[in-house]
Design an enzyme around this catalytic site. Structure first.
Site, mmCIF file in Angstrom:
data_model
loop_
_atom_site.group_PDB
_atom_site.id
_atom_site.type_symbol
_atom_site.label_atom_id
_atom_site.label_comp_id
_atom_site.label_asym_id
_atom_site.label_seq_id
_atom_site.Cartn_x
_atom_site.Cartn_y
_atom_site.Cartn_z
ATOM 1 N N GLU A 89 0.832 -1.203 0.000
ATOM 2 C CA GLU A 89 0.000 0.000 0.000
ATOM 3 C C GLU A 89 0.872 1.260 0.000
ATOM 4 O OE1 GLU A 89 -3.262 -2.317 2.754
ATOM 5 O OE2 GLU A 89 -2.746 -0.254 3.267
ATOM 6 N N CYS A 323 -3.747 0.934 6.483
ATOM 7 C CA CYS A 323 -2.459 0.265 6.268
ATOM 8 C C CYS A 323 -2.575 -1.216 6.599
ATOM 9 C CB CYS A 323 -1.382 0.899 7.134
ATOM 10 S SG CYS A 323 0.184 0.046 6.924
#
Ligand code: SF4
Length: 354
Positions: A89, A323
């Site tokens: 990510e 996250c």
């Protein structure tokens, strides 16, 4: 691919230092080969011109956007697919910031983090780290890069520091605008001191109580909070950049009076900023987010006691994934499993480093 391997390839194809510099600058700034005043064919040697299409194609394939998740606050979470199909990510932050990932998974296993749940799957190569910046620059300008995405940068030092060197030179990012985030590792402190490009340091503290911190960050190096703060301060003196102390606020765990006293004891007179980041739900983590009013009161108390404190909400509060959560969700779908059910607020970033 690593950056030094890319440089070797360019040299093998006939690039001199100025040609190498131009290829790297174009790549890191996400600019096409024919940008600039001098035409590529008159600037690059013929052998390099012949080799460039294959090299450029490989660089473009290092990272691609699998899915993009814009949020109302101006941030945008990207699920980035690497050449071998692994996914990490990156988060485009408001005001030109970018949060990049340095590992697929993470071995530290912080109890409040989704990324740590699967352990470490693999390192992200230095060129893959820079490729996240190039990818982001295709979407908007990037002036700051924080290593606060998936992974512990101290566990992938060679790649992270090589990426920092390139970004802080031809990549055009100011050294203070490169933020190396860590749970604290003697190897990282030692290497940072030797860096020509000295990034700013963010230290994930989370508790001033050694036993509590060991419980929350079970596989972080066993350094006391006092030792961590003193190492961080030493680096702040050497680099000239204040330290950012990161603190994920967990209700009933590290939001009490004992921690306020501990913070005043540890951080008074230090060259640093304390970032309080209220926890965002991670399914099964067993922690809660304190009420916003309580977080504000804590920040006020610390400020009144002389600690430079900022209360921050993670970027992308309304984005469906934080996250480690975007990736976890995509992996579940890829394996044909059930969607990971997260409450509405769990959409927000879970990463403790803000
Ligand atoms: S919070 Fe950071 S260091 Fe801890 S497990 Fe997650 S990615 Fe790793």
């Amino acid at each position: 691919m690593r950056i030094h391997e890319l440089k070797q390839r360019l040299r093998a194809a006939g690039a001199g230092p100025s040609h190498e510099h131009r290829v790297l600058r174009l790549w890191t700034h996400a600019q096409p080969r024919d940008s600039g005043r001098r035409r590529p064919a008159s600037f690059f040697p013929a052998a390099l011109m012949a080799a460039l299409p294959a090299i450029e194609a490989e660089l473009a394939g290092l990272a691609r956007v699998h899915s993009a998740h814009p949020a109302a606050d101006g941030s945008e979470r990207l699920l980035v697919e690497l050449a071998d199909g692994q996914r990490v990510e990156s988060v485009l932050l408001p005001r030109g910031g970018l949060c990049v990932s340095s590992q697929v998974g993470c071995a530290v296993g912080c109890r409040f983090c989704m990324t740590g749940r699967d352990g470490l799957l693999r390192q992200v190569g230095s060129a893959e780290i820079v490729a996240q910046v190039a990818l982001a620059r295709q979407r908007r300008p990037v002036r700051k890069v924080v290593f606060m995405g998936m992974g512990e940068p101290a566990h992938n030092l060679d790649n992270v520091l090589e990426a920092i060197d390139l970004l802080g030179t031809v990549g055009g990012i100011g050294h203070k605008q490169l933020v190396f985030s860590t749970v604290g590792d003697p190897r990282a402190f030692e290497r940072l001191h030797r860096q020509a490009v000295k990034p700013a340091l963010a230290l994930s503290l989370h508790s001033t109580d050694g036993a509590r911190r060991r419980h929350l960050l079970p596989r972080a190096p066993d350094l006391s909070p006092e030792a961590l703060v003193s190492e961080a301060e030493r680096y702040a003196q050497a680099s000239g950049h204040p330290v950012q102390y990161q603190w994920t606020l967990l209700e009933g765990v590290n939001d009490g009076k004992d921690e306020i006293e501990g913070l005043v004891r540890l951080l008074s007179g230090r060259r640093g900023l304390l970032n309080l980041i209220p926890f965002n739900a991670v399914e099964g983590a067993g922690f809660s987010r304190p009420e916003w009013a309580r977080c504000e009161a804590l920040a006020r108390t610390l400020k009144a006691r002389g600690i430079l404190t900022k209360l921050r909400d993670s970027a992308g509060q309304d984005v469906d994934g934080g996250c480690g959560q975007l990736r976890a969700r995509a992996e579940t779908l890829r394996r044909g499993g059930q969607r990971v059910a997260l409450p509405q607020r769990a959409a927000a970033a879970a990463h403790p480093r803000g």
